[in-house]
Design an enzyme around this catalytic site. Structure first.
Site, mmCIF file in Angstrom:
data_model
loop_
_atom_site.group_PDB
_atom_site.id
_atom_site.type_symbol
_atom_site.label_atom_id
_atom_site.label_comp_id
_atom_site.label_asym_id
_atom_site.label_seq_id
_atom_site.Cartn_x
_atom_site.Cartn_y
_atom_site.Cartn_z
ATOM 1 N N HIS A 200 0.903 -1.139 -0.207
ATOM 2 C CA HIS A 200 -0.032 -0.061 0.017
ATOM 3 C C HIS A 200 0.853 1.296 -0.091
ATOM 4 C CE1 HIS A 200 -2.839 2.925 1.148
ATOM 5 N NE2 HIS A 200 -3.769 2.039 0.824
ATOM 6 N N GLY B 277 -7.734 9.447 -0.151
ATOM 7 C CA GLY B 277 -8.085 10.149 1.009
ATOM 8 C C GLY B 277 -8.242 11.613 0.621
ATOM 9 N N SER C 230 -10.302 7.496 -3.032
ATOM 10 C CA SER C 230 -11.639 8.124 -3.094
ATOM 11 C C SER C 230 -13.027 7.646 -4.021
ATOM 12 C CB SER C 230 -11.612 9.816 -3.660
ATOM 13 O OG SER C 230 -10.346 10.171 -2.788
HETATM 14 P P1 13P Z 1 -9.762 6.349 0.200
HETATM 15 O O1 13P Z 1 -10.915 5.388 -0.256
HETATM 16 O O2 13P Z 1 -9.952 6.855 1.482
HETATM 17 O O3 13P Z 1 -9.259 7.375 -0.904
HETATM 18 O O4 13P Z 1 -8.582 5.288 0.335
HETATM 19 C C1 13P Z 1 -7.857 4.480 -0.581
HETATM 20 C C2 13P Z 1 -7.246 3.379 -0.194
HETATM 21 O O5 13P Z 1 -6.008 3.756 0.168
HETATM 22 C C3 13P Z 1 -7.430 2.035 -0.079
HETATM 23 O O6 13P Z 1 -6.411 1.291 0.120
#
Ligand code: 13P
Length: 249
Positions: free
Chosen positions: A95, A173, A212
């Protein structure tokens, strides 16, 4: 035809009480019928709770990270076998938060992928570029480098056993989703790159989009030819919202 998969990456969020509500909500919604495969990845300490609440349901669970080592003096680490002991089927590997905040290199990510796959977990390999890399026109070269590091280490047969998640770092995010076409272009690139090694593996490979994803953009994203589902952060912490995304597949 590739099955849609929607996985929730809870990151460092949750509590026993909040998780119980969330997991029961997801379980009930999925029991009503969802064609996508649904997976949750809670913080490691809550995996036993997920295992106990989800046992016998159609929801699977997994880890957010694992050690590349099998066992030994590695304080704070969790092995593939430990995740398997808790009936995890999946584990997220590489990640962008692990790469950026914990210094995980392409080489380490490749080792972790190999450890997960060899143990019988399904690795969910994350790749994706930073905003400045996209703006410099380097999206494909960055994604290719991240992908090739793993393919070169574990071989194409091991890629067939895993899942790729394209997560542009600038979309994580931030509320700034890649447009369906922007995401599709990179997904198609990843599939072509894998096809150079093995066309059959590329055709079957599930490639998820993350960054997102929300109930109101999931349908459009998942409708793209090479987008086979999503890896969901923030929106996976609310049962109704997460289920709405699962139904978009
Ligand atoms: P968000 O959906 O909060 O943008 O995060 C995506 C993510 O990092 C999933 O691993």
């Amino acid at each position: 035809m590739r099955q849609t998969l929607v996985a929730g990456n809870w990151k460092m969020n949750g509590s026993l009480d909040a998780n119980r509500q969330l997991l029961n909500g997801i379980k009930a919604g999925v029991a009503e019928g969802v064609s996508a495969k649904v997976v949750v990845c809670p913080p490691a300490i809550y995996i036993p709770q997920a295992a106990s609440l989800l046992n016998g349901s159609h929801v699977s669970w997994g880890g957010q990270n694992l050690s590349q080592e099998k066992s030994g003096a590695f304080t704070g680490e969790i092995s593939a076998d430990m995740l398997l002991d808790q009936q995890c089927e999946y584990v997220i590997v590489g990640h962008s938060e692990r790469r950026a905040l914990y210094g995980e290199s392409d080489e380490l990510v490749a080792q972790k992928y190999g450890a997960a796959q060899a143990a019988g977990l399904i690795p969910l390999l994350c790749v994706g570029e930073l905003l400045e890399e996209r703006e410099a026109g380097n999206t494909e070269s960055v994604v290719a480098r991240q992908l090739d590091a793993v393919i070169d280490k574990v071989g194409i047969a091991a890629i067939a056993e895993g899942i790729i998640a394209y997560e542009p770092v600038w979309a994580i995010g931030t509320g700034k989703t890649a447009s369906p076409q922007q995401a599709q272009d990179v997904h198609a690139f990843i599939r072509r790159r894998v096809a150079e090694k093995d066309a059959g593996v590329a055709e079957k490979l599930q490639i998820l989009y993350g960054g997102s994803v929300k109930p109101d953009n999931a349908v459009e994203l998942f409708a793209m030819t090479d987008i086979d589902g999503g890896l969901i952060g923030g929106a996976s912490l609310d049962a109704e919202g997460f289920l709405a995304i699962c139904r978009a597949g």
